[in-house]
Design a protein around this motif. Structure first.
Motif, PDB file in Angstrom:
ATOM      1  N   ALA A   1     -19.082  34.824 -12.691  1.00  0.00           N
ATOM      2  CA  ALA A   1     -17.641  35.094 -12.711  1.00  0.00           C
ATOM      3  C   ALA A   1     -16.900  34.387 -11.582  1.00  0.00           C
ATOM      4  CB  ALA A   1     -17.394  36.602 -12.637  1.00  0.00           C
ATOM      5  N   THR A   2     -17.571  34.148 -10.475  1.00  0.00           N
ATOM      6  CA  THR A   2     -16.913  33.548  -9.310  1.00  0.00           C
ATOM      7  C   THR A   2     -17.196  32.055  -9.188  1.00  0.00           C
ATOM      8  OG1 THR A   2     -18.806  34.224  -7.939  1.00  0.00           O
ATOM      9  CG2 THR A   2     -16.902  35.695  -7.992  1.00  0.00           C
TER      10      THR A   2
ATOM     11  N   THR B   1     -20.120  35.251  -1.401  1.00  0.00           N
ATOM     12  CA  THR B   1     -19.693  36.442  -2.141  1.00  0.00           C
ATOM     13  C   THR B   1     -20.891  37.338  -2.458  1.00  0.00           C
ATOM     14  OG1 THR B   1     -17.808  35.303  -3.161  1.00  0.00           O
ATOM     15  CG2 THR B   1     -18.643  37.278  -4.283  1.00  0.00           C
TER      16      THR B   1
ATOM     17  N   GLU C   1     -14.949  42.069 -10.728  1.00  0.00           N
ATOM     18  CA  GLU C   1     -14.780  43.522 -10.708  1.00  0.00           C
ATOM     19  C   GLU C   1     -15.062  44.116 -12.078  1.00  0.00           C
ATOM     20  OE1 GLU C   1     -14.311  45.590  -8.152  1.00  0.00           O
ATOM     21  OE2 GLU C   1     -14.561  43.818  -6.892  1.00  0.00           O
ATOM     22  N   THR C   2     -14.652  43.407 -13.133  1.00  0.00           N
ATOM     23  CA  THR C   2     -14.935  43.873 -14.489  1.00  0.00           C
ATOM     24  C   THR C   2     -16.432  43.952 -14.727  1.00  0.00           C
ATOM     25  OG1 THR C   2     -12.866  42.962 -15.374  1.00  0.00           O
ATOM     26  CG2 THR C   2     -14.633  43.373 -16.952  1.00  0.00           C
TER      27      THR C   2
ATOM     28  N   GLY D   1      -8.118  43.521 -13.179  1.00  0.00           N
ATOM     29  CA  GLY D   1      -8.562  42.953 -11.916  1.00  0.00           C
ATOM     30  C   GLY D   1      -9.350  41.677 -12.155  1.00  0.00           C
ATOM     31  N   SER D   2     -10.142  41.284 -11.193  1.00  0.00           N
ATOM     32  CA  SER D   2     -10.914  40.052 -11.307  1.00  0.00           C
ATOM     33  C   SER D   2     -12.066  40.220 -12.289  1.00  0.00           C
ATOM     34  CB  SER D   2     -11.472  39.663  -9.939  1.00  0.00           C
ATOM     35  OG  SER D   2     -12.484  40.570  -9.540  1.00  0.00           O
ATOM     36  N   ASN D   3     -12.562  39.105 -12.784  1.00  0.00           N
ATOM     37  CA  ASN D   3     -13.704  39.155 -13.695  1.00  0.00           C
ATOM     38  C   ASN D   3     -14.935  39.741 -13.010  1.00  0.00           C
ATOM     39  OD1 ASN D   3     -12.285  37.990 -15.855  1.00  0.00           O
ATOM     40  ND2 ASN D   3     -12.695  35.919 -15.104  1.00  0.00           N
TER      41      ASN D   3
END
Length: 242
Positions: A151-152, A164, A110-111, A106-108
């Protein structure tokens, strides 16, 4: 990523403290998270005074060689590197790498959240959680929020990052409220919903067991509410810092 080592270290050092030499601490004298035992593996004849005077350059070298390089921090995505590094410093490189491997996909962002959730779950199982749990929960929540921010982040999308983080704060706050409410309903019997079970247990002589189970469930829900309240506060603080 390679450019993140120094700023990841700066974040982690906020939690590792400065000088400590508490006789009750099995690690002994410690400066910014580096114990006298670790320092003497590099300088066998080092004194406590030597450790206390450790230079920033040597401190960074110890953290890079002992924690960052073993988790391959240079090759990890931004945010994921921070979450894995801080977990490794706090709970050991082996666990940090294990939580990373189990969280990929999944996305960073989420990781990052999965790493922090696994880390917190491990901590909750420790006997000393009751003594240090609140502080650990705040640290992990802050690392999660900052990791998600990193991450975003992309050039020019500062408003997206802030939104976010605000959304994550809102979701965590909603979970906290729902869990606290559920705990209250269970504790209060859900408007009489437990009356029949109570009467049943009275007849079978197992009322105490029933009440212990209810208390455990209520305690779990209230604690989960606290965890999510802490996460909400961390995300809100990180959003405000953007």
């Amino acid at each position: 990523m390679e450019a993140n080592f120094q700023r990841s270290l700066a974040v982690t050092l906020q939690y590792e403290g400065l000088w400590s030499d508490n006789p009750a601490d099995p690690g002994g004298a410690t400066m910014k998270g580096v114990t006298i035992g670790t320092y003497r593996r590099i300088h066998p004849n080092a004194t406590k005074a030597d450790l206390r005077a450790i230079s920033d350059a040597e401190l960074a070298s110890i953290y890079r060689q002992g924690f960052w390089n073993p988790i391959s921090g240079d090759s990890l995505a931004s945010g994921v590197d921070l979450a894995t590094f801080d977990a490794s410093v706090n709970s050991g490189v082996g666990r940090g790498k294990q939580w990373l491997a189990a969280s990929l996909g999944g996305s960073n962002a989420e990781t990052v959240k999965r790493i922090c959730a696994k880390r917190l779950s491990f901590m909750q199982g420790l006997k000393i959680w009751k003594n240090f749990g609140k502080g650990w929960a705040k640290r992990v929540a802050a690392i999660e929020a900052k990791g998600v921010a990193w991450a975003t982040a992309m050039p020019g999308n500062e408003a997206v990052v802030k939104k976010t983080l605000e959304n994550e704060a809102s979701k965590a706050a909603s979970k906290a409220k729902a869990q606290k409410g559920a705990g209250g309903v269970i504790a209060g019997g859900g408007a009489g919903s437990t009356q029949a079970p109570v009467e049943h247990f009275q007849h079978t002589g197992s009322l105490i067991v029933f009440l212990v189970i209810v208390a455990a469930i209520v305690g779990f829900m209230i604690w989960r509410s606290h965890i999510n309240k802490t996460r909400a506060a961390a995300y809100a603080a990180e959003a405000a810092a953007q």
